[in-house]
Design a protein around this motif. Structure first.
Motif, PDB file in Angstrom:
ATOM      1  N   GLU A 112      29.643  18.865   5.556  1.00 49.78           N
ATOM      2  CA  GLU A 112      30.008  18.427   7.219  1.00 49.78           C
ATOM      3  C   GLU A 112      30.741  19.627   7.476  1.00 49.78           C
ATOM      4  O   GLU A 112      31.697  19.334   6.458  1.00 49.78           O
ATOM      5  N   VAL A 113      31.279  20.255   8.402  1.00 47.28           N
ATOM      6  CA  VAL A 113      32.563  21.610   8.294  1.00 47.28           C
ATOM      7  C   VAL A 113      32.436  20.952  10.007  1.00 47.28           C
ATOM      8  O   VAL A 113      31.633  21.048  10.890  1.00 47.28           O
ATOM      9  N   ILE A 114      33.166  20.393  10.157  1.00 47.95           N
ATOM     10  CA  ILE A 114      34.505  19.865  11.351  1.00 47.95           C
ATOM     11  C   ILE A 114      35.345  20.754  11.510  1.00 47.95           C
ATOM     12  O   ILE A 114      36.616  20.420  11.424  1.00 47.95           O
ATOM     13  N   PRO A 115      35.344  21.193  13.322  1.00 46.32           N
ATOM     14  CA  PRO A 115      36.012  22.699  13.201  1.00 46.32           C
ATOM     15  C   PRO A 115      37.203  21.609  14.037  1.00 46.32           C
ATOM     16  O   PRO A 115      36.724  20.732  14.614  1.00 46.32           O
ATOM     17  N   THR A 116      38.404  21.718  14.868  1.00 44.93           N
ATOM     18  CA  THR A 116      39.118  21.564  15.065  1.00 44.93           C
ATOM     19  C   THR A 116      38.960  22.546  16.278  1.00 44.93           C
ATOM     20  O   THR A 116      38.789  23.676  16.805  1.00 44.93           O
ATOM     21  N   ARG A 117      39.866  21.977  17.619  1.00 39.44           N
ATOM     22  CA  ARG A 117      40.046  22.843  19.049  1.00 39.44           C
ATOM     23  C   ARG A 117      40.434  23.684  19.316  1.00 39.44           C
ATOM     24  O   ARG A 117      40.331  24.607  19.256  1.00 39.44           O
ATOM     25  N   LEU A 118      41.550  24.275  17.685  1.00 43.01           N
ATOM     26  CA  LEU A 118      42.409  25.192  17.357  1.00 43.01           C
ATOM     27  C   LEU A 118      41.870  25.716  16.023  1.00 43.01           C
ATOM     28  O   LEU A 118      42.639  27.244  15.970  1.00 43.01           O
ATOM     29  N   THR A 119      40.510  25.947  15.508  1.00 45.86           N
ATOM     30  CA  THR A 119      40.539  26.028  14.260  1.00 45.86           C
ATOM     31  C   THR A 119      39.611  27.792  14.448  1.00 45.86           C
ATOM     32  O   THR A 119      38.855  27.663  15.461  1.00 45.86           O
ATOM     33  N   ASP A 120      40.510  28.754  13.774  1.00 47.24           N
ATOM     34  CA  ASP A 120      39.622  30.193  14.079  1.00 47.24           C
ATOM     35  C   ASP A 120      38.446  30.416  14.042  1.00 47.24           C
ATOM     36  O   ASP A 120      37.853  29.378  12.754  1.00 47.24           O
ATOM     37  N   PRO A 121      37.499  30.438  14.233  1.00 53.20           N
ATOM     38  CA  PRO A 121      36.227  30.850  14.195  1.00 53.20           C
ATOM     39  C   PRO A 121      35.134  31.523  13.167  1.00 53.20           C
ATOM     40  O   PRO A 121      35.164  31.529  12.455  1.00 53.20           O
ATOM     41  N   LYS A 122      36.015  32.299  13.046  1.00 50.39           N
ATOM     42  CA  LYS A 122      35.816  33.164  11.918  1.00 50.39           C
ATOM     43  C   LYS A 122      36.753  32.009  10.620  1.00 50.39           C
ATOM     44  O   LYS A 122      35.361  32.724   9.206  1.00 50.39           O
ATOM     45  N   VAL A 123      37.248  31.657  10.414  1.00 45.31           N
ATOM     46  CA  VAL A 123      37.652  30.490   9.447  1.00 45.31           C
ATOM     47  C   VAL A 123      36.904  29.579   8.846  1.00 45.31           C
ATOM     48  O   VAL A 123      36.403  29.205   7.947  1.00 45.31           O
ATOM     49  N   VAL A 124      35.880  29.780  10.430  1.00 43.84           N
ATOM     50  CA  VAL A 124      34.501  28.426  10.110  1.00 43.84           C
ATOM     51  C   VAL A 124      33.613  29.595   9.270  1.00 43.84           C
ATOM     52  O   VAL A 124      32.637  28.632   8.556  1.00 43.84           O
ATOM     53  N   GLU A 125      33.132  30.678  10.512  1.00 49.64           N
ATOM     54  CA  GLU A 125      32.194  30.908   8.939  1.00 49.64           C
ATOM     55  C   GLU A 125      33.048  31.934   7.940  1.00 49.64           C
ATOM     56  O   GLU A 125      31.882  31.330   7.266  1.00 49.64           O
ATOM     57  N   GLY A 126      33.465  32.062   7.699  1.00 53.65           N
ATOM     58  CA  GLY A 126      33.891  32.356   6.176  1.00 53.65           C
ATOM     59  C   GLY A 126      33.981  30.942   5.210  1.00 53.65           C
ATOM     60  O   GLY A 126      33.415  30.994   3.943  1.00 53.65           O
ATOM     61  N   LEU A 127      34.330  29.889   6.009  1.00 51.05           N
ATOM     62  CA  LEU A 127      34.072  28.545   5.248  1.00 51.05           C
ATOM     63  C   LEU A 127      32.667  28.476   4.478  1.00 51.05           C
ATOM     64  O   LEU A 127      32.290  27.811   3.324  1.00 51.05           O
TER      65      LEU A 127
END
Length: 795
Positions: free
Chosen positions: A165-180
């Motif tokens: 499960e990947v859980i972004p915060t309100r401030l996480t860069d969407p590109k960081v989530v996509e790359g991860l």
């Protein structure tokens, strides 16, 4: 972070760090190392001995765990031990930092303050928490690195459980989530679900509630723990460990901690009254009976027997683990709608228990969907991949008839039978026939159906794990018979050969089919991939057909079958188009031999490959021993025996590789063969490799007419080593006879050391020994015993 030519967000991870060398941290470090990522494992500085002693001990312990976290025990030496006092500077060179310390918010926040000055501004920092607030954790970080922080929740054991499960915060860069996400899917081989920052996220929120509901109804219906496990395991499409064995494996103290977390963090949940450990669970923990880790929990071993806790007697009794006859008959019904109708209508308390657990699971999952997940698909995948269920809760409900089940759940809520009086969401009862359909899966938060992720990484999954009702392109059939189908997917000129048999075993139709399909491919296609949509690759030869020929005394027909097996392997090897085997799961016996003769093998990490014929009293005769002898001669023409030592033990002891990496070490895969971590990308990679071979002007290997062999001296040397096994009662007389014949085949028969033979000589040797063994009473007894019991016979 940049975009590659396929527009896939690229997160280049050269080096990673894992903070915390506990059970999860050490195993996450192990799996990153499996994937070829240089990994530093941190923990506190030890008070005595080497300062990094805690991490060193954890790394050493990885080698002893079962199931093995390391795909090759030797990889342990690649993990770098470290401690926070001396080595924080090592973090500066890390592209990914995974924090995996204990579930204490205050401890995590203190650690973040300590490491923050050493975290590269381009590194991804992630917490492997199983339920703490990711936004709350982010607040402890300097503002300049908050955009690179998120939750990343591996499930235990990290190597084997597909879900992350990947859980972004309100401030996480969407590109960081996509790359991860791309890194976790392809490099680490995982199924990623993007979760919201709600307590326990998706998998544990629903999975733990299901266990709590099961525990509640265990008491309500007065059932034994063993009976509940008989009802909530494979009988309903869930793992063998079912409910209470799973709790023992997880640890009862861990289970109680997760339940307490739910109670503390979900005060407004309509089911909150049930978020407490049952009295008998608390009593076990107080006694120190924490499950498997200390030998007693709901179950314990008593000599060779497994005994189960009887709450009424406050003692253990023999485990019966049996469903009632009525429920056994209901669960055998294939039609889910009929099955659920009968469960609900039955007066049998086991049937009532099952209906109640499903009803409350459906109710809870539907009620919370809008808050915890983007779509119903995310919930179903989280439970399937994280808990090992065949179908997720929404899939189960939809398969059983959405409206009818919804009506029953509604009636039970109104009658006060459900665990909560919370109403079902309006969308459940709006006349729909489910939550998965042609437009995607239902998003309760958005009030519409959403298709699968458009992330470019999923273009590599030609056959992704399907959700209920999803229809994937089955390609175009080029040719087929009763054994195999030759088909294409798209217009790239790559043919795919898939077997139609159960467990993808090999019979005459498969043998003839492969040979014919390759002939068709040589005329019409550019390359071929042998691939099955699902595991196994192949469980080997059809033993039933072989035993029938032997028992009928049709030895000529039997020898012809063996010769046809060899012809098929050689047809694969000498095809004028490259034949690539795409292996996942079991590749045993003939299945292993087919991939050995392919131009290249592409294997999923979890491939269990072996020449296992010795286990049924035979030896590999589909060209496997011949191929090993040819490879040994090529690797070491002056002394092939040196290269045969390792493979002789592998074959004689019928060893199966515990991973694709180990299959290379055992000589069953070549160095040039490719290992893929995500099994759903296997076909994509295999097709690309097949095309690259075709593009480079592929020609099959030349037939070998001068193969140097180890000869009679080599066979004699192997026989001498076998004598010690027999003397120590580690092998029976028949085991030794089989192993001696294997040695003779590998060494080229009764010829002088260094003699030159051709490939046909080696194939004839295989056939001769195979047929002679098959004629023996002991081998026929082994085959019959294996077919009847599924277990080998030592006679």
């Amino acid at each position: 972070m940049t975009a590659s030519s396929t527009t896939t967000p690229t997160l280049r991870i050269r080096k990673a760090a894992v903070l915390g060398a506990g059970v999860m941290g050490a195993q996450i470090a192990a799996h990153l190392t499996n994937a070829g990522v240089e990994t530093v494992l941190f923990d506190l500085a030890a008070k005595e001995g080497p300062k990094s002693g805690i991490a060193l001990k954890a790394i050493e312990h990885l080698k002893k765990l079962s199931p093995a976290p390391l795909a090759d025990a030797n990889l342990a030496t690649a993990i770098i031990p470290a401690n926070y006092d001396q080595h924080l500077a090592l973090l500066e060179g890390c592209d990914l930092i995974v924090e995996a310390i204990a579930e204490r918010m205050d401890w995590k926040l203190d650690l973040y303050k300590k490491i923050a000055p050493h975290v590269s501004p381009t590194a991804v920092l992630a917490s492997n928490t199983s339920g703490l607030s990711i936004n709350g954790l982010a607040e402890a970080l300097p503002e300049e690195i908050r955009h690179c922080f998120c939750g990343v929740h591996f499930f235990n054991p990290p190597r084997y459980m597909h879900l992350v499960e990947v859980i972004p915060t309100r401030l996480t860069d969407p590109k960081v989530v996509e790359g991860l996400e791309a890194f976790l899917v392809t490099t680490v081989g995982k199924g990623v679900v993007i979760a919201r920052d709600t307590p326990n996220f998706i998998g544990n929120r629903i999975g733990v509630f299901s266990m709590l509901a099961t525990m509640h109804h265990t008491e309500q219906f007065g059932l034994g723990f063993d009976v509940v496990d008989a009802l909530t395991g494979p009988a309903v499409g869930r793992p063998k460990s079912a409910t209470y064995r799973t709790a023992d494996v997880v640890g009862l103290d861990t289970m109680a901690h997760v339940i307490k977390t739910m109670a503390d963090t979900l005060p407004d949940d309509p089911w909150h009254a049930y978020f407490k450990a049952p009295a008998w669970l608390s009593a076990l923990i107080e006694k120190g009976a924490l499950g498997q880790k200390n030998g007693a929990g709901f179950y314990r071993k008593a000599g060779k027997d497994i005994v189960v806790l009887d709450v009424a007697k406050q003692d253990y009794r023999a485990s019966e683990q049996k469903a009632s006859d009525e429920v056994t008959a209901i669960l055998a019904i294939k039609n889910p709608a009929e099955k659920f109708a009968k469960l609900r209508a039955s007066q049998d308390k086991q049937a009532q228990f099952l209906w109640a657990t499903f009803r409350d699971l459906f109710h809870y999952t539907a009620y919370h969907l809008a808050n915890i997940a983007d779509t119903a698909r995310d919930v179903d995948f989280a439970i399937r991949w994280g808990y090992g269920w065949k179908l997720g809760p929404f899939e189960t409900w939809q398969a059983a008839g959405w409206q009818q089940v919804a009506q029953w759940v509604q009636e039970d809520i109104a009658a006060g039978k459900a665990m909560s009086s919370a109403p079902l969401p309006a969308w459940v009862l709006d006349g729909r026939d489910g939550v998965h359909g042609k437009d995607g899966s239902w998003s309760a938060a958005n009030g519409k159906y959403k298709p699968r992720s458009a992330h470019p990484i999923y273009q590599r999954q030609l056959f992704p794990d399907p959700i209920l009702g999803e229809k994937l392109d089955q390609g175009s059939t080029v040719w087929e018979n009763d054994g195999v189908r030759l088909w294409t997917l798209g217009d790239d000129g790559v043919g795919i050969i898939s077997f139609k048999t159960k467990m993808h075993t090999v019979n005459d139709q498969v043998l003839d089919g492969i040979q014919h399909a390759i002939g068709v491919a040589e005329e019409k296609l550019r390359a071929v991939v042998i691939w099955q949509n699902g595991e196994p690759f192949s469980a080997g030869a059809d033993l039933k057909g072989a035993l029938c020929l032997l028992q009928a005394g049709k030895f000529d027909d039997f020898e012809q079958m063996v010769a046809n097996f060899q012809r098929t392997s050689m047809r694969i090897k000498h095809a004028l188009v490259p034949v690539v085997s795409a292996v996942r799961g079991l590749a045993l016996g003939g299945g292993c031999e087919f991939q050995m003769h392919s131009a290249r093998t592409v294997a999923a990490l979890e491939s269990y490959i072996g020449l296992v014929e010795a286990g049924v009293g035979l030896l590999p005769a589909g060209g496997g021993l011949h191929e090993l002898a040819v490879r040994a001669a090529k690797a070491n023409p002056a002394d092939p025996f040196e290269s045969l030592k390792k493979v002789f033990e592998t074959v004689a002891m019928a060893k199966v590789s515990p991973s694709a990496i180990e299959a290379k070490n055992m000589g069953l895969l070549r160095d040039s063969d490719v290992i893929v971590f995500n099994a759903y990308e296997l076909l994509y990679v295999a097709k690309r490799i097949a095309l690259s071979l075709a593009e480079s002007g592929y020609r099959p290997p030349l037939y070998q007419r001068s193969v140097p062999v180890a000869g009679d001296v080599g066979t004699a040397t192997f026989k001498a080593s076998l004598a010690n096994l027999q003397a120590g009662y580690f092998a029976s007389e028949h085991d030794i006879a089989i192993a001696t014949r294997i040695a003779d085949c590998l060494c080229g028969g009764n010829v002088e050391r260094g003699s030159l033979v051709d490939e046909e000589w080696l194939l004839e040797l295989e056939r001769k020994h195979f047929v002679e063994l098959a004629k023996t009473e002991k081998t026929q007894a082994r085959i019959a015993h294996t077919m009847t019991t599924g277990k080998p016979l030592r006679n």
